[in-house]
Design an enzyme around this catalytic site. Structure first.
Site, PDB file in Angstrom:
ATOM      1  N   ARG A   1      45.207  42.389  57.701  1.00 54.07           N
ATOM      2  CA  ARG A   1      45.953  42.055  58.120  1.00 54.07           C
ATOM      3  C   ARG A   1      47.315  43.178  57.247  1.00 54.07           C
ATOM      4  O   ARG A   1      48.514  43.777  57.576  1.00 54.07           O
ATOM      5  CB  ARG A   1      46.730  40.869  58.101  1.00 54.07           C
ATOM      6  CG  ARG A   1      46.446  39.946  58.588  1.00 54.07           C
ATOM      7  CD  ARG A   1      46.135  38.611  58.770  1.00 54.07           C
ATOM      8  NE  ARG A   1      45.663  38.707  57.317  1.00 54.07           N
ATOM      9  CZ  ARG A   1      44.822  36.862  57.127  1.00 54.07           C
ATOM     10  NH1 ARG A   1      46.123  35.574  57.179  1.00 54.07           N
ATOM     11  NH2 ARG A   1      44.571  37.053  55.840  1.00 54.07           N
TER      12      ARG A   1
ATOM     13  N   THR B   1      35.466  33.193  51.544  1.00 53.47           N
ATOM     14  CA  THR B   1      35.765  32.464  50.069  1.00 53.47           C
ATOM     15  C   THR B   1      34.148  31.453  49.751  1.00 53.47           C
ATOM     16  O   THR B   1      34.281  32.587  47.829  1.00 53.47           O
ATOM     17  CB  THR B   1      37.535  32.189  49.973  1.00 53.47           C
ATOM     18  OG1 THR B   1      37.335  31.285  50.345  1.00 53.47           O
ATOM     19  CG2 THR B   1      38.235  33.132  49.877  1.00 53.47           C
TER      20      THR B   1
ATOM     21  N   ASP C   1      45.140  37.710  45.960  1.00 57.01           N
ATOM     22  CA  ASP C   1      46.107  38.507  46.324  1.00 57.01           C
ATOM     23  C   ASP C   1      46.946  37.363  46.141  1.00 57.01           C
ATOM     24  O   ASP C   1      48.372  37.442  47.200  1.00 57.01           O
ATOM     25  CB  ASP C   1      45.987  38.513  47.957  1.00 57.01           C
ATOM     26  CG  ASP C   1      45.254  37.092  48.983  1.00 57.01           C
ATOM     27  OD1 ASP C   1      45.773  35.843  48.592  1.00 57.01           O
ATOM     28  OD2 ASP C   1      45.767  37.142  49.458  1.00 57.01           O
TER      29      ASP C   1
ATOM     30  N   GLU D   1      41.326  25.080  57.872  1.00 55.24           N
ATOM     31  CA  GLU D   1      42.524  26.359  58.119  1.00 55.24           C
ATOM     32  C   GLU D   1      42.673  26.012  59.298  1.00 55.24           C
ATOM     33  O   GLU D   1      42.552  25.593  60.027  1.00 55.24           O
ATOM     34  CB  GLU D   1      40.941  27.430  57.967  1.00 55.24           C
ATOM     35  CG  GLU D   1      40.509  27.554  56.698  1.00 55.24           C
ATOM     36  CD  GLU D   1      41.101  27.685  55.341  1.00 55.24           C
ATOM     37  OE1 GLU D   1      42.162  28.769  55.621  1.00 55.24           O
ATOM     38  OE2 GLU D   1      41.216  27.240  54.531  1.00 55.24           O
TER      39      GLU D   1
ATOM     40  N   ASN E   1      47.468  24.534  50.825  1.00 52.32           N
ATOM     41  CA  ASN E   1      46.111  24.868  50.132  1.00 52.32           C
ATOM     42  C   ASN E   1      47.530  26.102  49.263  1.00 52.32           C
ATOM     43  O   ASN E   1      46.688  27.590  50.038  1.00 52.32           O
ATOM     44  CB  ASN E   1      44.716  25.678  50.266  1.00 52.32           C
ATOM     45  CG  ASN E   1      44.028  26.105  49.070  1.00 52.32           C
ATOM     46  OD1 ASN E   1      44.670  26.032  48.189  1.00 52.32           O
ATOM     47  ND2 ASN E   1      42.696  26.586  49.767  1.00 52.32           N
TER      48      ASN E   1
ATOM     49  N   ASN F   1      49.666  38.975  53.042  1.00 51.12           N
ATOM     50  CA  ASN F   1      48.436  39.026  53.747  1.00 51.12           C
ATOM     51  C   ASN F   1      49.063  40.362  54.535  1.00 51.12           C
ATOM     52  O   ASN F   1      48.822  41.182  55.787  1.00 51.12           O
ATOM     53  CB  ASN F   1      48.507  38.366  54.677  1.00 51.12           C
ATOM     54  CG  ASN F   1      47.526  37.143  53.472  1.00 51.12           C
ATOM     55  OD1 ASN F   1      46.703  37.232  53.512  1.00 51.12           O
ATOM     56  ND2 ASN F   1      47.922  36.206  53.495  1.00 51.12           N
TER      57      ASN F   1
ATOM     58  N   ASN G   1      51.165  81.143  31.686  1.00 48.15           N
ATOM     59  CA  ASN G   1      49.994  80.938  30.949  1.00 48.15           C
ATOM     60  C   ASN G   1      48.899  81.236  32.502  1.00 48.15           C
ATOM     61  O   ASN G   1      48.177  80.416  31.081  1.00 48.15           O
ATOM     62  CB  ASN G   1      50.269  78.973  30.777  1.00 48.15           C
ATOM     63  CG  ASN G   1      50.362  78.559  31.626  1.00 48.15           C
ATOM     64  OD1 ASN G   1      51.078  78.736  33.023  1.00 48.15           O
ATOM     65  ND2 ASN G   1      50.151  77.355  32.020  1.00 48.15           N
TER      66      ASN G   1
ATOM     67  N   ALA H   1      67.825  89.467  25.265  1.00 45.48           N
ATOM     68  CA  ALA H   1      66.993  88.787  26.728  1.00 45.48           C
ATOM     69  C   ALA H   1      66.877  90.575  27.856  1.00 45.48           C
ATOM     70  O   ALA H   1      66.369  91.039  27.561  1.00 45.48           O
ATOM     71  CB  ALA H   1      68.187  88.533  28.060  1.00 45.48           C
TER      72      ALA H   1
HETATM   73  C1  UD1 Z   1      43.238  31.256  51.634  1.00 46.93           C
HETATM   74  C2  UD1 Z   1      42.578  29.936  51.977  1.00 46.93           C
HETATM   75  C3  UD1 Z   1      44.185  29.364  52.366  1.00 46.93           C
HETATM   76  C4  UD1 Z   1      44.919  29.115  51.369  1.00 46.93           C
HETATM   77  C5  UD1 Z   1      44.904  31.112  51.498  1.00 46.93           C
HETATM   78  C6  UD1 Z   1      46.212  30.923  50.413  1.00 46.93           C
HETATM   79  C7  UD1 Z   1      40.198  29.587  52.733  1.00 46.93           C
HETATM   80  C8  UD1 Z   1      39.420  30.227  53.169  1.00 46.93           C
HETATM   81  N1  UD1 Z   1      41.430  30.201  53.659  1.00 46.93           N
HETATM   82  O1  UD1 Z   1      43.192  31.817  53.007  1.00 46.93           O
HETATM   83  O2  UD1 Z   1      43.642  28.132  52.499  1.00 46.93           O
HETATM   84  O3  UD1 Z   1      45.858  28.463  52.278  1.00 46.93           O
HETATM   85  O4  UD1 Z   1      44.507  31.497  50.852  1.00 46.93           O
HETATM   86  O5  UD1 Z   1      47.073  32.322  50.727  1.00 46.93           O
HETATM   87  O6  UD1 Z   1      39.694  30.944  51.506  1.00 46.93           O
HETATM   88  N2  UD1 Z   1      38.350  37.149  49.565  1.00 46.93           N
HETATM   89  C9  UD1 Z   1      37.121  37.231  48.891  1.00 46.93           C
HETATM   90  N3  UD1 Z   1      36.068  37.959  50.005  1.00 46.93           N
HETATM   91  C10 UD1 Z   1      35.783  37.172  51.133  1.00 46.93           C
HETATM   92  C11 UD1 Z   1      37.202  36.924  51.384  1.00 46.93           C
HETATM   93  C12 UD1 Z   1      37.754  36.812  51.172  1.00 46.93           C
HETATM   94  O7  UD1 Z   1      36.534  38.009  48.269  1.00 46.93           O
HETATM   95  O8  UD1 Z   1      34.870  37.568  51.783  1.00 46.93           O
HETATM   96  C13 UD1 Z   1      39.372  37.202  49.156  1.00 46.93           C
HETATM   97  C14 UD1 Z   1      40.727  37.772  49.414  1.00 46.93           C
HETATM   98  O9  UD1 Z   1      40.376  40.186  48.328  1.00 46.93           O
HETATM   99  C15 UD1 Z   1      41.701  37.300  48.686  1.00 46.93           C
HETATM  100  C16 UD1 Z   1      40.573  36.104  48.644  1.00 46.93           C
HETATM  101  O10 UD1 Z   1      40.218  36.075  48.290  1.00 46.93           O
HETATM  102  O11 UD1 Z   1      41.688  37.919  48.047  1.00 46.93           O
HETATM  103  C17 UD1 Z   1      41.995  35.195  49.944  1.00 46.93           C
HETATM  104  O12 UD1 Z   1      41.137  35.483  51.007  1.00 46.93           O
HETATM  105  P1  UD1 Z   1      41.986  35.750  52.441  1.00 46.93           P
HETATM  106  O13 UD1 Z   1      41.256  36.120  53.760  1.00 46.93           O
HETATM  107  O14 UD1 Z   1      43.606  36.560  52.322  1.00 46.93           O
HETATM  108  O15 UD1 Z   1      42.356  33.669  53.090  1.00 46.93           O
HETATM  109  P2  UD1 Z   1      43.606  33.311  53.620  1.00 46.93           P
HETATM  110  O16 UD1 Z   1      43.323  33.387  54.751  1.00 46.93           O
HETATM  111  O17 UD1 Z   1      44.812  34.294  52.879  1.00 46.93           O
HETATM  112 CA    CA Z   2      45.508  35.703  51.551  1.00 49.47          CA
END
Ligand code: UD1
Ligand code: CA
Length: 478
Positions: free
Chosen positions: A15, A84, A111, A163, A178, A235, A394, A431
């Site tokens: 995004r 996640t 993030d 979600e 969350n 995001n 130089n 100079a």
């Molecule tokens: C996530 C939460 C959501 C919460 C929100 C808060 C999940 C499924 N959802 O959503 O409930 O309200 O954060 O900000 O967790 N990441 C990985 N590996 C992956 C996917 C993501 O390391 O495979 C990391 C991303 O880099 C990021 C974090 O996990 O830093 C969250 O991922 P993101 O896709 O931003 O989740 P959200 O949709 O924001």
């Molecule tokens: Ca996020």
């Protein structure tokens, strides 16, 4: 309770629509990820290792996370960005985790840069009373769009996180969301490993599905209510600018509380690791980043950009000075419009004036280069004066060479110093000179072309030119 920190930073961040990995997006000169990392590291009495989940190939390059001297993170690769929970699984199957003795993981979305250590402390305190429970932070948002919604039963107990993509209209109306900040017992993670099914819509395995799993197994889920600001995630580019504004305000407030005068804190960017002494004035449009350290009672003009630069007490950086990896001595005066490149070291009370560029230039106390010069690969002794337009030559197109100028030297305007060479103490260079070899101490050096002065010559010159023009015009018209 032994806690390891976890930062989730392996998502694709689509995004953001940028080629820069989201968690490396610059916020006041530091990567986005460094902010939650710093919050975890500041809890060092409670948190041991910090695992950072990254995509294959890593995301970080040479970029240090957090303060210099803070413990390095343990990088864990998540082979495919399958959600996640997949990211957490990568941690719990890593050798560092398996050989460690942590009982809990404090998991943060990479993030979310606004989370502070006080919030994490409260989360940990809650977990301490109930070590078996899954603890998570939630916030009430006016606009919960995009976040996971907290579902509770009639008695108010959390039952699941839903979600956005899976939420029904009534669920979408729930404003408790969350925050992406969790304290999870090791046992819960190990039990769930390999057992969280992918979301049918996105194919990702959600960490948030752990909640309904714990509930269905009669486990306990506790929540800590936090402010909407603390949990703000990034995001999109617009959200990046919003968190930058919050962090700018937080950082600038700290400096003002310590006696720094910021004429307009909304237009002054100071990175999270920068230090500034009391009594220093910083004018708008300046950007101090990286490991920059500014002393007390300094004056930092408008539009000054400092990266990894040390400025001594009482120094004056006039408007639009740009410096990186440079040292400016106490009471030195620099600018306006000077460029101090890496390896510049200005001694006490050195003066560097407008349109002077320095690189690997070490200037002794009281030395001056006040106008229009290039000083590269050079040592300049104390009190030496470098005249306007002086250039250290130089580089011969292949290699760089050093120039060494002694103390109390007078270098006249428009001098070229063709390196390598040494100029002895107390020498005087007239100079317009081109110096191509070493000068002993106390020497006077001049290169003068033979003057050719023709009285009235200008008049004759103009006559000749006008004649020629007339002649050419005639030729054109015939
Ligand atoms: C996530 C939460 C959501 C919460 C929100 C808060 C999940 C499924 N959802 O959503 O409930 O309200 O954060 O900000 O967790 N990441 C990985 N590996 C992956 C996917 C993501 O390391 O495979 C990391 C991303 O880099 C990021 C974090 O996990 O830093 C969250 O991922 P993101 O896709 O931003 O989740 P959200 O949709 O924001
Ligand atoms: Ca996020």
């Amino acid at each position: 309770m032994i806690i390891d920190g976890v930062l989730l930073a392996a998502g694709s961040g689509t995004r953001m629509r940028s080629s820069v990995p989201k968690v490396l997006s610059p916020v006041l000169g530091a990567p986005l990820l460094s902010y939650p990392y710093r919050a975890l590291v500041r809890l060092h009495e409670r948190v041991g290792a910090v695992h950072v989940v990254v995509p294959p190939g890593g995301v970080l390059g040479e970029e240090p996370l957090g303060a210099p001297g803070s413990p390095p993170p343990l990088y864990v690769v998540q082979k495919v960005p399958d959600g996640t929970f997949g990211a957490c699984e990568a941690v719990i199957s890593s050798p560092a985790f398996l050989s460690g003795s942590s009982t809990h993981l404090l998991v943060l979305n990479g993030d979310g840069p606004l989370v502070e250590e006080t919030l994490l402390e409260s989360l940990v305190a809650l977990g301490q009373d109930r070590p078996e429970a899954l603890v998570l932070a939630t916030a009430h948002l006016d606009d919960p769009t995009g976040y996971g919604r907290i579902l509770r039963d009639p008695s108010g107990r959390v039952t699941a996180i839903c979600e956005e993509s899976a939420a029904s209209p009534p669920e979408k109306a729930i404003r408790e969301v969350n925050a992406g900040i969790y304290l999870i017992p090791r046992t819960i993670l190990l039990e769930a490993a390999g057992r969280i099914a992918p979301d049918p819509r996105k194919g990702e395995r959600y960490l948030t599905d752990l909640v309904s799993r714990v509930v269905s197994r009669n486990g306990e889920v506790l929540t800590l209510s936090v402010s909407p600001e603390a949990m703000r995630g990034v995001n999109t580019q617009e959200e990046l600018s919003l968190v930058t504004a919050v962090l700018r305000e937080r950082i600038n407030r700290l400096h003002m509380a310590r006696g720094v005068t910021l004429q307009d804190p909304l237009r002054t960017d100071i990175g999270p690791e920068v230090t500034i002494g009391p009594g220093t004035l910083v004018l708008p449009g300046s950007f101090l980043e990286g490991a920059t350290k500014v002393g007390g009672s300094c004056r930092i003009g408008m539009g000054v950009h400092l990266l990894d630069t040390t400025v001594g007490d009482g120094a004056v950086l006039r408007d639009y000075v740009v410096a990186s990896s440079a040292v400016v001595g106490p009471r030195a005066v620099v600018g306006p419009f000077a460029h101090l490149r890496p390896g510049t070291e200005l001694g006490t009370e050195v003066h560097i004036g407008n349109f002077v560029e320095t690189k690997k230039a070490v200037l002794g106390p009281g030395a001056k280069a006040n106008h229009l010069s290039y000083l590269g690969d050079v040592t300049v002794g104390a009190r030496t004066n470098i005249g306007a337009g002086t250039i250290t030559c130089n580089y011969d197109g292949y290699e760089k060479f050093n120039t060494v100028i002694g103390e109390d030297v007078f270098v006249g305007s428009d001098t070229q110093l063709v390196a390598p060479l040494t100029v002895g103490d107390g020498s005087v260079i007239a100079a317009g000179s081109t110096v191509i070899g070493d000068l002993p101490s106390g020497a006077l050096y001049l290169t003068r072309p033979t003057p050719d002065l023709r009285p009235e010559g200008a008049t004759r010159y103009h006559e000749r030119r006008r004649e020629r023009r007339k002649h050419d015009k005639k030729k054109e018209s015939t």
